[in-house]
Design an enzyme around this catalytic site. Structure first.
Site, PDB file in Angstrom:
ATOM      1  N   MET A  97       0.844  -1.187   0.000  1.00 57.06           N
ATOM      2  CA  MET A  97       0.000   0.000   0.000  1.00 57.06           C
ATOM      3  C   MET A  97       0.881   1.240   0.000  1.00 57.06           C
ATOM      4  O   MET A  97       2.100   1.126   0.164  1.00 57.06           O
ATOM      5  CB  MET A  97      -0.923  -0.026   1.212  1.00 57.06           C
ATOM      6  CG  MET A  97      -2.209   0.734   1.036  1.00 57.06           C
ATOM      7  SD  MET A  97      -3.169   0.245  -0.409  1.00 57.06           S
ATOM      8  CE  MET A  97      -3.563  -1.459  -0.026  1.00 57.06           C
ATOM      9  N   CYS A  98       0.311   2.383  -0.129  1.00 62.33           N
ATOM     10  CA  CYS A  98       1.080   3.625  -0.218  1.00 62.33           C
ATOM     11  C   CYS A  98       0.351   4.747   0.501  1.00 62.33           C
ATOM     12  O   CYS A  98      -0.792   4.608   0.925  1.00 62.33           O
ATOM     13  CB  CYS A  98       1.293   4.024  -1.676  1.00 62.33           C
ATOM     14  SG  CYS A  98       2.065   2.746  -2.695  1.00 62.33           S
ATOM     15  N   ARG A  99       1.008   5.868   0.637  1.00 64.95           N
ATOM     16  CA  ARG A  99       0.420   7.115   1.107  1.00 64.95           C
ATOM     17  C   ARG A  99       0.774   8.184   0.090  1.00 64.95           C
ATOM     18  O   ARG A  99       1.912   8.212  -0.419  1.00 64.95           O
ATOM     19  CB  ARG A  99       0.962   7.524   2.469  1.00 64.95           C
ATOM     20  CG  ARG A  99       0.762   6.515   3.593  1.00 64.95           C
ATOM     21  CD  ARG A  99      -0.650   6.579   4.195  1.00 64.95           C
ATOM     22  NE  ARG A  99      -1.603   5.743   3.471  1.00 64.95           N
ATOM     23  CZ  ARG A  99      -2.888   5.634   3.796  1.00 64.95           C
ATOM     24  NH1 ARG A  99      -3.364   6.327   4.824  1.00 64.95           N
ATOM     25  NH2 ARG A  99      -3.682   4.862   3.102  1.00 64.95           N
ATOM     26  N   ASN A 110      -2.513   4.513  -4.683  1.00 62.82           N
ATOM     27  CA  ASN A 110      -2.523   3.943  -3.344  1.00 62.82           C
ATOM     28  C   ASN A 110      -3.472   2.758  -3.427  1.00 62.82           C
ATOM     29  O   ASN A 110      -4.688   2.907  -3.286  1.00 62.82           O
ATOM     30  CB  ASN A 110      -3.004   4.977  -2.324  1.00 62.82           C
ATOM     31  CG  ASN A 110      -3.229   4.375  -0.952  1.00 62.82           C
ATOM     32  OD1 ASN A 110      -2.663   3.344  -0.613  1.00 62.82           O
ATOM     33  ND2 ASN A 110      -4.061   5.018  -0.154  1.00 62.82           N
TER      34      ASN A 110
END
Length: 258
Positions: free
Chosen positions: A1-3, A114
């Site tokens: 996942m990402c931000r 994301n």
């Protein structure tokens, strides 16, 4: 996942947006507060901006932000009216390389994901002969967006329609997309978190709040947010999955601050 986040408005330095926030990308990468999947985001980071109208550029690295000795000075030197920043948590099996790190660009727009998608089940959406920058799913999604923009679609139509098409083929995808052409910023919620702040200086869209102020507005899941000089608009994503029928839905009202 990402931000990730996007700023659109008056000139701000990348240092102010990334490093000076109480819960900026370095903090979100190591200890995200809102992220649905318990995963740190230290497999890479990047920022993108527009040094001239219609011309996008990026700075991307693998590893965490704090491990890059060159970034603080660079961040202080970059001042722009539109910035995207992203910290990456690679999905299992995806390569750790600069080419797999957001934001991606086609030279005139920037995009970050994301989320995740199955490249195999959505491969039919990619035009023959077009090669994504990396084998990772986010780079594949970026290639899908670039081909729509090159065909003449406007960004505000291309992003939600792309999310619709991918979700119809891959119902398990997580599709929080963030993109900008320097004039408009657009973000979707499909499986992950998003909020925004709007004031007299501009709009900030982010996976989660960058501070503890109470003026952040949480965006419901399966919605699209468009920020431009006129303000911020939040609307439901009109996605019909296979064997699913939905009635018409009016654009949502702006939700209450969190």
């Amino acid at each position: 996942m990402c931000r990730h986040f996007a700023w659109l408005g008056n000139d701000r330095s990348v240092k102010e947006l990334v490093l000076d926030q109480p819960y900026g990308l370095p903090r979100q990468a190591a200890r995200p507060r809102w992220q649905h999947i318990d995963l740190i985001n230290q497999d890479g980071f990047g920022v993108g901006w527009f040094p001239a109208p219609g011309t996008a550029t990026t700075y991307r690295r693998t590893g965490p932000i704090e491990a890059d000795p060159d970034f603080p000075a660079l961040a202080a030197s970059i001042v722009a009216d539109c910035v995207i920043g992203a910290a990456r948590g690679a999905s299992p099996g995806m390569p750790i390389e600069v080419e797999a790190t957001a934001p991606f660009t086609n030279g005139s727009a920037l995009m970050s994901l994301n989320g995740h998608l199955n490249v195999g089940v959505t491969a039919s959406l990619l035009e023959p002969g077009r090669r994504p920058e990396s084998t990772c799913d986010a780079a594949f999604l970026a290639a899908l967006l670039w081909q729509r923009l090159e065909a003449g679609q406007q960004l505000t139509a291309a992003v939600p329609e792309l999310v619709c098409d991918v979700a119809a083929l891959d119902p398990n995808a997580c599709l929080n997309v963030l993109a900008t052409d320097g004039l408009t910023a657009i973000a979707t919620t499909w499986g992950e978190t998003l909020c925004y702040r709007r004031d007299d200086e501009g709009a900030l869209l982010a996976s989660e709040p960058l501070d503890d102020e109470d003026d952040w507005v949480k965006v419901p899941d399966r919605h699209v947010v468009v920020a431009d000089p006129l303000g911020v608009t939040v609307m439901p994503l009109q996605i019909v999955l296979p064997h699913q029928e939905t009635g018409s839905e009016e654009p949502s009202t702006v939700p209450d601050p969190i």
